[in-house]
Design an enzyme around this catalytic site. Structure first.
Site, PDB file in Angstrom:
ATOM      1  N   CYS A   2       0.831  -1.186   0.000  1.00  0.00           N
ATOM      2  CA  CYS A   2       0.000   0.000   0.000  1.00  0.00           C
ATOM      3  C   CYS A   2       0.872   1.245   0.000  1.00  0.00           C
ATOM      4  O   CYS A   2       2.080   1.182  -0.192  1.00  0.00           O
ATOM      5  CB  CYS A   2      -0.906   0.011   1.229  1.00  0.00           C
ATOM      6  SG  CYS A   2      -1.733  -1.559   1.524  1.00  0.00           S
ATOM      7  N   GLY A  74       3.438  -2.926   3.180  1.00  0.00           N
ATOM      8  CA  GLY A  74       4.376  -4.028   3.079  1.00  0.00           C
ATOM      9  C   GLY A  74       3.741  -5.365   3.357  1.00  0.00           C
ATOM     10  O   GLY A  74       2.515  -5.535   3.236  1.00  0.00           O
TER      11      GLY A  74
END
EC number: 6.3.5.4
Length: 651
Positions: A2, A74
């Protein structure tokens, strides 16, 4: 995977509007959805690319009583085992995501305890409303970017610098000190970015911010203590370690593919993964063609192979958009093929594995000491390393003064201390250590206000001190790990892949793989046989010997040919001749540099490409930023097409 952005500032009343405007600048990182958390002091924003827990992983995620919130970019690859521990400890989960594991892990173990447990790539922020404190962390190697800006009680933290530019009242100013180091390295190697006051948060560290006080704490760093394993045992341990890491990096609720070139790094990872789909990129200039060998391996392994080719016209058309997404100028030519490789892969998968990090961990670069192909010179110069330090120093100074001869570089680098000569991956060939630009040559083409006394060796000085007791190769590995890898290789890997809403995973850069690699005796890694020798031997468990023994090529790009092509030469010359250029450079000198390279043998191509990249980036961010945003602040067309076809899950 993201994009995150957050700020602490009690003075901003309408935090929701501010944080959403900042999130819009990084919507390419998360085309699925967005979310935010705001209160009187803080705002956290999040753009989501759905990978794990597609229906339940929306952020921010809260603890049981909503007193703590997290945004996370992540993947935590061992989150499932940590989740079970936390459930046993009494924590109640509302999702199946790795994000919630981080939040409850912080509650149970604290920041340092949590970070000692996780394996993954990450940048995250946790707001703890109980103690009015913002916490955050960046992963071990800096795979995921994280930037920060502090002005007294005010703090901004995020995945990309461009989101800072949308912050209310942010003053955009060029960091003039960064220009010269960039020219010497092809990337910015300073902690402060090209934007004045905006810093790169260091890899392997976490922070707390309360009442205007920013405290930064290191939780991991590479260390080098050689083990006593035999070579055969070492090879087996590498095989086991890579297989485990690849298995962890294959955890996802979406398709996982792999990049495939003709080199060992990606070939080894891909052959262990056994993905359904693999991807490779080439150029119209067939001199630079990794596709054929990659295609042959895919056929041998029964992988579904996808390829594409790039023309010079496409590269020059899209180059400004590449530099926009980089946030800072990066003149590594491999940015170009990576752009089209991620574009190709995103049409078919959401996650792809790649081979970054193998060279830094397993000693794959020739400038660690493999400066000759002569076995006689290799053996003789290797013996010089056993001489007393004082004698080696005297011999090194003597060799340096000699006229050029075959093997001179190999003699010198086996005698001298790395801190005296090593200039990272910007080195080219001879004894004068010519970089992209030497410190002197960089000062010579810059206007006086941009000149300074920085040298590449000076930038490395503090890190060399940290590993002064390690052998020469491991010292150089440490420097590359903390400079070239984190500030160039991983920056482009993240920014270019996320520009196409693709999650790129790098199995070599796992803490367990790294801890093994760092303990391997240097003689197993680099010797008279080859660079990266132990890894090559390990890869033979899944690769034919012809692949395991292939020399390192990187991403070969026909820059020399492009700069000798009249149409591209004219295009670059038009940029070099624009009025703003003389504000930074001695314009006559950079034009002459371009002309000399065009009419000559092309030996100045790296210098030309570095200046061209910087001017392209500078024009985007400081000359015509309003039009830059209108043109490039977008989700890529191939991702929009997936959305229209209903193939991009929105949650």
């Amino acid at each position: 995977m993201c994009g995150i952005i957050g700020f602490v500032n009690p003075e901003i009343d309408d935090k929701k509007t501010a944080i959403n405007k900042m999130m819009d600048t990084i919507k390419h990182r998360g085309p699925n959805s967005s979310g935010e958390y705001t209160n009187d002091e803080v705002a956290l924003g999040f753009r989501r690319l759905s990978i794990i827990d597609l229906t339940g992983g929306m952020q921010p995620i809260y603890n049981e009583d909503h007193s703590r919130a997290i945004t996370f970019n992540g993947e935590i690859y061992n989150y499932q085992e940590i989740r079970e521990e936390l459930i046993q400890a009494g924590h109640v989960f509302t999702t199946k995501s790795d994000t919630e594991v981080l939040l409850h892990g912080y509650e149970e173990y604290g920041m340092d305890g949590l970070l000692q447990k996780v394996r993954g790539m990450f940048g995250f922020m946790i707001w703890d409303d109980n103690i009015k404190t913002l916490f955050g962390a960046r992963d071990f190697f800096g795979i995921k970017p994280l930037y920060y800006y502090q002005d007294g009680q005010e703090l901004i933290v995020g995945s990309e610098i461009k989101s800072f530019l949308a912050y209310p009242g942010f003053v955009k100013e060029l960091n003039m000190t960064a220009v010269k180091p960039y020219l010497m390295n092809q990337y910015n190697d300073l902690n402060e970015t090209f934007f004045k006051g905006v810093h790169k948060f260091p890899a392997g560290n976490w922070f707390s911010f309360k009442d205007g006080q920013m405290d930064i704490n290191q939780y991991w760093d590479a260390s080098y203590v050689e083990n006593s394993l035999s070579f055969e045992e070492t090879v087996e341990r590498i095989q086991d370690s890579i297989e485990e890491s690849v298995a962890l990096h294959n955890i996802a609720d979406v398709p996982v593919g792999s990049f495939l070139s003709e080199g060992i790094d990606s070939s080894y990872v891909t052959s262990v993964l056994k993905p359904e789909k693999v991807f490779s990129i080439g150029f119209d200039d067939r001199t630079f063609d990794e596709v054929k060998n990659a295609r042959d391996l895919a056929k041998l392994k029964n992988f579904e192979f996808y390829e594409d080719r790039v023309s010079g016209a496409e590269a020059f058309r899209d180059f400004p958009e590449m530099q926009y997404h980089m946030d800072e100028p990066d003149a590594n030519p491999s940015v170009v093929p990576l752009w089209y490789l991620t574009k190709l892969a995103r049409k078919h998968v959401t996650v792809a594995l790649s081979g970054e990090g193998a060279d830094e961990l397993f000693a794959g670069y020739v400038n660690y000491g493999m400066h000759t192909h002569s076995s006689v010179i290799k053996v003789f110069t290797a013996g010089l390393k056993k001489l007393p330090k004082g004698i080696k120093g005297k011999l090194a100074r003597g060799v340096r003064k000699l006229s050029d001869f075959h093997g001179k570089v190999n003699f010198y680098t086996n005698l001298a201390e790395p801190s005296e000569y090593f200039v990272g991956q910007s080195v080219i060939y001879d004894m004068n250590y010519p970089t992209v630009f030497t410190a002197k040559d960089a000062n010579d083409i810059l206007q006086p206000t941009y000149r300074n006394k920085l040298t590449t060796n000076l930038l490395y000085k503090k890190d060399f001190v940290k590993v002064k007791d390690a052998d020469a190769v491991k010292q150089m590995q440490y420097i590359d790990l903390h400079h070239f890898l984190v500030n160039d290789i991983l920056q482009k890997a993240d920014k270019i892949s996320m520009a196409h809403s693709l999650e790129l995973r790098v199995p070599y850069l796992d803490r367990k793989v790294a801890e093994l690699a760092n303990s391997i005796p240097t003689s197993y890694l680099m010797n008279s046989h080859d660079t990266k020798y132990a890894l090559r031997e390990a890869s033979k468990s899944v690769l034919p010997a012809s692949w395991s023994n292939r020399p390192k090529l990187g991403f070969p790009v026909p820059v020399k040919e492009w700069l000798h092509d009249e149409q591209y030469y004219k295009q670059i010359r038009e940029l070099f001749a624009e009025p703003f250029v003389n504000d930074i450079f001695d314009q006559e000198k950079v034009l002459q540099l371009l002309d000399d390279n065009y009419h000559g043998d092309g030996s100045k191509r790296r210098q030309v490409w570095t200046v061209f990249t910087f001017l392209t980036w500078y024009k985007l961010y400081f000359v015509d930023y309003e039009n830059t945003v209108k043109k490039y602040q977008r989700i890529q067309p191939e991702v929009e097409e997936l959305q229209e076809q209903g193939l991009l899950v929105n949650t």
